[in-house]
Write an enzyme that holds these catalytic residues in place. Structure first.
Site, PDB file in Angstrom:
ATOM      1  CB  CYS A  96      45.382  28.979  -6.131  1.00  0.00           C
ATOM      2  SG  CYS A  96      45.480  27.678  -7.000  1.00  0.00           S
ATOM      3  CG  HIS A 223      49.041  28.369  -3.073  1.00  0.00           C
ATOM      4  ND1 HIS A 223      47.714  28.418  -2.534  1.00  0.00           N
ATOM      5  CD2 HIS A 223      48.949  27.489  -4.120  1.00  0.00           C
ATOM      6  CE1 HIS A 223      46.994  27.634  -2.854  1.00  0.00           C
ATOM      7  NE2 HIS A 223      47.489  27.212  -4.178  1.00  0.00           N
ATOM      8  CD  GLU A 225      48.830  30.631   0.520  1.00  0.00           C
ATOM      9  OE1 GLU A 225      48.399  29.827   0.173  1.00  0.00           O
ATOM     10  OE2 GLU A 225      49.245  31.477  -0.219  1.00  0.00           O
TER      11      GLU A 225
END
Length: 249
Positions: A96, A223, A225
């Site tokens: 990001c 994102h 993750e």
């Protein structure tokens, strides 16, 4: 390299994704937290010891990760971290904001755009490399983020990101951001070695970047993750850790 390093829970999902990846490649994970503000030029004057320590840790790193975040504080340090990774061929993963600072750094130091910045940090920048998303209101801050899972088609047949995802046509990843790479700059960036391997087809927004002449320099607007699991490490994080292991060796 972050701006909330005093509270590591701020990056809990990133930590977990790195842990899942270290399990997948059978290596022990060591995270060095670097406060991004301590990398910038101002800290060299205000706190020379902290500045020297931060740079010592960065130079010793096998991989450099710049996660998401908001606001101006520490941005110059993140830009310097991205530049160090690019120039020294250190594996880099930007998430990001990590993609945005990598773009700003590339504009400044490869394209020669002095003062390039995001309009989030400098509304009067002569080279707005990153801008507020065009489809979002600039006057209403509530509910203005681009949120949720969205598809990202791969535009490049043979690219690092497509291969590590298993050569699929597109990926569905989760987003949480307000700013995007300025499309006005894309042609110049591409001509100088930045690869836009994933673009949102409906809004024509940059989703994934890579660098052509670098062993592993990848950043995503989404994102990854948030989709990593202990028994299913996210491929982007897993490949980043593998690249860091290779850099160590």
């Amino acid at each position: 390299v972050g701006k909330y390093t005093g509270l590591s829970d701020s990056y809990l999902s990133v930590i977990k994704a790195l842990q899942h990846s270290s399990y997948a490649v059978n290596r022990k994970l060591v995270i060095d937290w670097i406060e991004s503000a301590e990398l910038d030029d101002e800290s060299a004057v205000s706190d020379a010891e902290a500045h020297a320590n931060a740079w010592e840790m960065l130079r010793a790193a096998d991989g450099i990760l710049v996660p998401g975040g908001f606001g101006k504080r520490g941005i110059e340090g993140k830009i310097k971290a991205a530049g160090y990774a690019r120039e020294n061929k250190v594996p880099y993963l930007g998430v990001c904001l990590g993609l945005q600072v990598a773009t700003i750094e590339f504009c400044r130091n490869v394209l020669g755009m002095e003062g390039a910045n995001s309009t989030e940090f400098d509304e009067d920048t002569p080279h707005p490399a990153v801008v507020f998303m065009p489809e979002i209101s600039k006057t209403h801050m509530g509910g203005t983020m681009r949120l949720g899972t969205k598809p990202t088609p791969f535009l490049v047949d043979d690219c690092k990101m497509r291969r590590l995802y298993g050569d699929v046509d597109h990926v569905d990843e989760r987003h949480r951001h307000r700013y995007e790479v300025n499309n006005r700059f894309r042609n110049r960036l591409e001509k100088n070695g930045m690869i836009f391997s994933g673009i949102n087809p409906d809004l024509n927004l940059v989703e994934i970047i890579e660098l052509k002449d670098h062993p592993w320099f990848v950043a995503s607007q989404f994102h990854p993750e948030l989709k990593s699991r202990v028994n299913r490490a996210h491929p982007l994080f897993r490949d980043f850790v593998k690249a860091a292991v290779a850099h160590t060796n």
